[in-house]
Design a protein around this motif. Sequence first.
Motif, PDB file in Angstrom:
ATOM      1  N   UNK A  38       0.761  -1.270  -0.103  1.00  0.00           N
ATOM      2  CA  UNK A  38      -0.031  -0.015   0.043  1.00  0.00           C
ATOM      3  C   UNK A  38       0.703   1.238  -0.140  1.00  0.00           C
ATOM      4  N   UNK A  39       2.045   1.154   0.634  1.00  0.00           N
ATOM      5  CA  UNK A  39       2.821   2.348   0.630  1.00  0.00           C
ATOM      6  C   UNK A  39       3.465   2.698  -0.727  1.00  0.00           C
ATOM      7  N   UNK A  40       3.641   1.808  -1.752  1.00  0.00           N
ATOM      8  CA  UNK A  40       4.343   1.759  -2.808  1.00  0.00           C
ATOM      9  C   UNK A  40       3.262   2.437  -3.726  1.00  0.00           C
ATOM     10  N   UNK A  41       1.872   1.774  -3.455  1.00  0.00           N
ATOM     11  CA  UNK A  41       0.869   2.603  -4.398  1.00  0.00           C
ATOM     12  C   UNK A  41       0.701   3.987  -3.976  1.00  0.00           C
ATOM     13  N   UNK A  42       0.750   3.996  -2.672  1.00  0.00           N
ATOM     14  CA  UNK A  42       0.525   5.594  -2.369  1.00  0.00           C
ATOM     15  C   UNK A  42       1.638   6.451  -2.869  1.00  0.00           C
ATOM     16  N   UNK A  43       2.826   6.069  -3.024  1.00  0.00           N
ATOM     17  CA  UNK A  43       3.868   6.842  -3.569  1.00  0.00           C
ATOM     18  C   UNK A  43       3.919   6.777  -5.222  1.00  0.00           C
ATOM     19  N   UNK A  44       3.237   5.830  -5.795  1.00  0.00           N
ATOM     20  CA  UNK A  44       3.041   5.834  -7.181  1.00  0.00           C
ATOM     21  C   UNK A  44       1.899   6.605  -7.523  1.00  0.00           C
ATOM     22  N   UNK A  47       3.225  10.281  -7.165  1.00  0.00           N
ATOM     23  CA  UNK A  47       3.876  10.638  -8.202  1.00  0.00           C
ATOM     24  C   UNK A  47       3.043  10.901  -9.627  1.00  0.00           C
ATOM     25  N   UNK A  48       2.029   9.875  -9.916  1.00  0.00           N
ATOM     26  CA  UNK A  48       1.100  10.178 -10.940  1.00  0.00           C
ATOM     27  C   UNK A  48       0.200  11.600 -10.780  1.00  0.00           C
ATOM     28  N   UNK A  49       0.109  12.025  -9.388  1.00  0.00           N
ATOM     29  CA  UNK A  49      -0.511  13.166  -9.190  1.00  0.00           C
ATOM     30  C   UNK A  49       0.148  14.513  -9.541  1.00  0.00           C
ATOM     31  N   UNK A  50       1.633  14.289  -9.392  1.00  0.00           N
ATOM     32  CA  UNK A  50       2.604  15.376  -9.826  1.00  0.00           C
ATOM     33  C   UNK A  50       2.616  15.604 -11.351  1.00  0.00           C
ATOM     34  N   UNK A  51       2.670  14.413 -12.011  1.00  0.00           N
ATOM     35  CA  UNK A  51       3.127  14.416 -13.454  1.00  0.00           C
ATOM     36  C   UNK A  51       2.112  15.240 -14.196  1.00  0.00           C
ATOM     37  N   UNK A  75       1.944   6.723 -20.352  1.00  0.00           N
ATOM     38  CA  UNK A  75       2.726   5.786 -19.524  1.00  0.00           C
ATOM     39  C   UNK A  75       1.728   5.741 -18.049  1.00  0.00           C
ATOM     40  N   UNK A  76       1.521   7.151 -17.632  1.00  0.00           N
ATOM     41  CA  UNK A  76       0.813   7.349 -16.430  1.00  0.00           C
ATOM     42  C   UNK A  76      -0.572   6.867 -16.344  1.00  0.00           C
ATOM     43  N   UNK A  77      -1.203   6.706 -17.508  1.00  0.00           N
ATOM     44  CA  UNK A  77      -2.742   5.811 -17.703  1.00  0.00           C
ATOM     45  C   UNK A  77      -2.242   4.482 -17.345  1.00  0.00           C
ATOM     46  N   UNK A  78      -1.280   3.885 -18.194  1.00  0.00           N
ATOM     47  CA  UNK A  78      -0.983   2.507 -17.875  1.00  0.00           C
ATOM     48  C   UNK A  78      -0.534   2.142 -16.491  1.00  0.00           C
ATOM     49  N   UNK A  79       0.072   2.937 -15.769  1.00  0.00           N
ATOM     50  CA  UNK A  79       0.468   2.980 -14.380  1.00  0.00           C
ATOM     51  C   UNK A  79      -0.862   2.930 -13.522  1.00  0.00           C
ATOM     52  N   UNK A  80      -1.728   3.585 -14.057  1.00  0.00           N
ATOM     53  CA  UNK A  80      -3.021   3.714 -13.260  1.00  0.00           C
ATOM     54  C   UNK A  80      -3.994   2.493 -13.310  1.00  0.00           C
ATOM     55  N   UNK A  81      -3.594   1.798 -14.514  1.00  0.00           N
ATOM     56  CA  UNK A  81      -4.555   0.509 -14.507  1.00  0.00           C
ATOM     57  C   UNK A  81      -3.740  -0.607 -14.389  1.00  0.00           C
ATOM     58  N   UNK A  82      -2.434  -0.659 -13.836  1.00  0.00           N
ATOM     59  CA  UNK A  82      -1.869  -1.683 -13.727  1.00  0.00           C
ATOM     60  C   UNK A  82      -2.048  -2.318 -12.527  1.00  0.00           C
ATOM     61  N   UNK A  83      -2.199  -3.800 -12.299  1.00  0.00           N
ATOM     62  CA  UNK A  83      -2.679  -4.723 -11.323  1.00  0.00           C
ATOM     63  C   UNK A  83      -1.306  -5.480 -10.674  1.00  0.00           C
ATOM     64  N   UNK A  84      -1.181  -5.454  -9.563  1.00  0.00           N
ATOM     65  CA  UNK A  84      -0.045  -6.509  -9.012  1.00  0.00           C
ATOM     66  C   UNK A  84       1.370  -5.897  -9.023  1.00  0.00           C
ATOM     67  N   UNK A 132       9.461   6.299  -2.738  1.00  0.00           N
ATOM     68  CA  UNK A 132       9.171   5.198  -3.760  1.00  0.00           C
ATOM     69  C   UNK A 132      10.408   4.452  -3.469  1.00  0.00           C
ATOM     70  N   UNK A 133      11.648   4.606  -3.621  1.00  0.00           N
ATOM     71  CA  UNK A 133      12.661   3.706  -3.530  1.00  0.00           C
ATOM     72  C   UNK A 133      12.833   3.005  -2.444  1.00  0.00           C
ATOM     73  N   UNK A 134      12.382   3.931  -1.071  1.00  0.00           N
ATOM     74  CA  UNK A 134      12.614   3.247   0.116  1.00  0.00           C
ATOM     75  C   UNK A 134      11.369   2.382   0.376  1.00  0.00           C
ATOM     76  N   UNK A 135      10.171   2.757  -0.115  1.00  0.00           N
ATOM     77  CA  UNK A 135       8.912   1.856  -0.012  1.00  0.00           C
ATOM     78  C   UNK A 135       9.113   0.487  -0.751  1.00  0.00           C
ATOM     79  N   UNK A 136       9.671   0.685  -1.760  1.00  0.00           N
ATOM     80  CA  UNK A 136      10.109  -0.667  -2.699  1.00  0.00           C
ATOM     81  C   UNK A 136      11.006  -1.552  -1.878  1.00  0.00           C
ATOM     82  N   UNK A 137      12.024  -1.062  -1.201  1.00  0.00           N
ATOM     83  CA  UNK A 137      12.915  -1.803  -0.551  1.00  0.00           C
ATOM     84  C   UNK A 137      12.090  -2.411   0.785  1.00  0.00           C
ATOM     85  N   UNK A 138      11.553  -1.749   1.322  1.00  0.00           N
ATOM     86  CA  UNK A 138      10.793  -2.237   2.681  1.00  0.00           C
ATOM     87  C   UNK A 138       9.857  -3.209   2.214  1.00  0.00           C
TER      88      UNK A 138
END
Length: 184
Positions: A38-44, A47-51, A75-84, A132-138
């Motif tokens: 959820x933290x990764x998704x939160x950061x993604x 990021x998508x909101x800033x773009x 690419x932003x739209x594809x990220x929004x629809x990606x699952x998993x 995002x890098x920290x969230x992916x590592x965690x």
Amino acid sequence: MNKTVWIVLAVVAVIVVSVFSGYNNLVGMSENVNGKWSQIENQLQRRADLIPNLVNTVKGYAGHEQQAIQAVADARAKLGGAQGPVAKAQANSELSSALSRLLVISENYPNLKADKNFRALMDELAGTENRLAVARKDYNESVQGYNTSIRSLPTSIIAGPMGFGPKEYFKADEGAKQVPQVKF
């Protein structure tokens, strides 16, 4: 009661306590993995909101760079629809590549680089990339602990029958290891 009955009851009690303990531990570890995801998704999402703000700022200065701007939007739209984790990692890589091309284009516009809004957005984006890098590592660390636990004895004996399967790591796709090629 004789001694044998007490020994059997004690063994059964130890087994029952071990099963409950192992199950509860797996539930906790699984929820930890879900929380980290959820933290990764939160950061993604951040990021998508800033773009769009970044894209609109660049559009104002470099309107004729439509192909790079459209690549970021796609690419932003594809990220929004990606699952998993696997699909999100691949979409994230594509978005990173498109953003890199857009930022290279911004180098050609000194007024854009000097723009206060552009600089603020770039700072926000850099901070988000770090989080995002920290969230992916965690997340990957929690997946590693969980996957190790479900494969270790005696937990592995109860993990499968109780529905605990391995979790996927967040992996960058093969293209993320290469420097993006920018073509004008």
